[in-house]
Design a protein around this motif. Sequence first.
Motif, short mmCIF file in Angstrom:
data_model
loop_
_atom_site.label_atom_id
_atom_site.label_comp_id
_atom_site.label_asym_id
_atom_site.label_seq_id
_atom_site.Cartn_x
_atom_site.Cartn_y
_atom_site.Cartn_z
N GLU A 90 -43.58 -65.19 -100.37
CA GLU A 90 -43.55 -64.23 -99.54
C GLU A 90 -43.57 -64.73 -98.46
O GLU A 90 -44.61 -65.38 -97.84
N LEU A 91 -42.66 -64.47 -97.27
CA LEU A 91 -42.60 -65.34 -95.96
C LEU A 91 -42.32 -64.21 -94.88
O LEU A 91 -41.87 -63.40 -95.07
N ASP A 92 -42.88 -64.79 -93.75
CA ASP A 92 -42.27 -63.62 -92.46
C ASP A 92 -42.37 -64.66 -91.22
O ASP A 92 -43.56 -65.49 -91.12
N GLY A 93 -41.43 -64.33 -90.49
CA GLY A 93 -41.29 -65.35 -89.31
C GLY A 93 -40.16 -65.13 -88.39
O GLY A 93 -39.28 -64.19 -88.82
N PHE B 228 -35.74 -61.98 -87.05
CA PHE B 228 -37.20 -62.00 -88.04
C PHE B 228 -36.77 -61.75 -89.26
O PHE B 228 -35.97 -61.04 -89.72
N VAL B 229 -37.32 -62.36 -90.10
CA VAL B 229 -37.01 -62.51 -91.68
C VAL B 229 -38.51 -62.36 -92.42
O VAL B 229 -39.37 -62.87 -92.00
N SER B 230 -38.17 -61.55 -93.52
CA SER B 230 -39.27 -61.41 -94.35
C SER B 230 -38.92 -61.50 -95.95
O SER B 230 -37.83 -61.84 -96.13
N GLY B 231 -39.79 -61.01 -96.76
CA GLY B 231 -39.44 -60.90 -98.20
C GLY B 231 -39.53 -62.64 -98.54
O GLY B 231 -40.20 -63.43 -98.27
N VAL C 67 -33.39 -59.50 -93.32
CA VAL C 67 -33.40 -60.27 -91.73
C VAL C 67 -33.06 -59.03 -90.79
O VAL C 67 -32.33 -58.20 -91.16
N THR C 68 -33.82 -59.09 -89.68
CA THR C 68 -33.83 -58.04 -88.58
C THR C 68 -33.47 -58.84 -87.57
O THR C 68 -34.14 -59.59 -86.94
#
Length: 293
Positions: free
Chosen positions: A33-36, A155-158, A163-164
Amino acid sequence: MSDTAATAISRRAPAKLNLSLHVTGKRADGYHELDGLIAFADVSDTITAEPAETLSLTVGGPFAEALDAGAESNLVLRAARALAEHAGVSAGAALHLDKQLPVAAGLGGGSADAAATLRALIALWGVRIESRELHDLALALGADVPMCLFGRPAFVSGIGDTVTPLDGLPPAPVVLVNPGVAVPTPAVFRAHKRAFSSAPPVWRMPPSGVRELAARLSAQRNDLTTAAETVAPAIGEVLDALRSAPGCHVARMSGSGATCFGIFANTASAETAAHTLAAARPAWWVRSGRLQG
């Protein structure tokens, strides 16, 4: 939908930069899981698609020898076949990849090439596809392909599939540097021993300029840097060189490495730094450019 087209279609595959990257957990299926925050630079590969009876791929450019154009695992061909199967296209295409970005470099190059292939063939074949279908098709090719298909700051997560969008990112001057070392992503994750991070808050407003962007990024990090440096110690040399360059506000590794980037005060300082680094380290791949808003 038309199975033929009269002219060649070209699409750029810009370098994806992880302006920040936090490893927040690991799923049962092995994916992290990533966030950035990601952005894209105006330094790119290019995919060209021309009408043909069958599907084929040729590769040119300075990094062509690092790829096997005929391999079943080639992401460009996989993207083309997946789209043709999904859309029921019987026509082929002669694909050419101009490979300007280094391979296994933390720039999302293969994923960006796959995304550009999808965009080019949708235009060439006249495919009509809903955005959700296209997202799912891209995700089946790889976790980074949807964000490269999106192609804008976000911004990406999961696993990278959420994708935001971030509108209003300043077109900051950047210098990209790769020390000529390929760093396989699995090796970096195996070397990653740090505790998982907490996801930082998403910015409510975009930064007002380059200096504010750099200040915000300085409060974040790339959690894979230490692990990547154990795999490729030259990454530390690149970061030191960028940080010591006049006008560099912040320097960071992108993705799992080995490419690093510096955000500079202005275009002149970025171009000067790129020229100086290229002259001092001729074995390094060095490019200057700008972030795309």
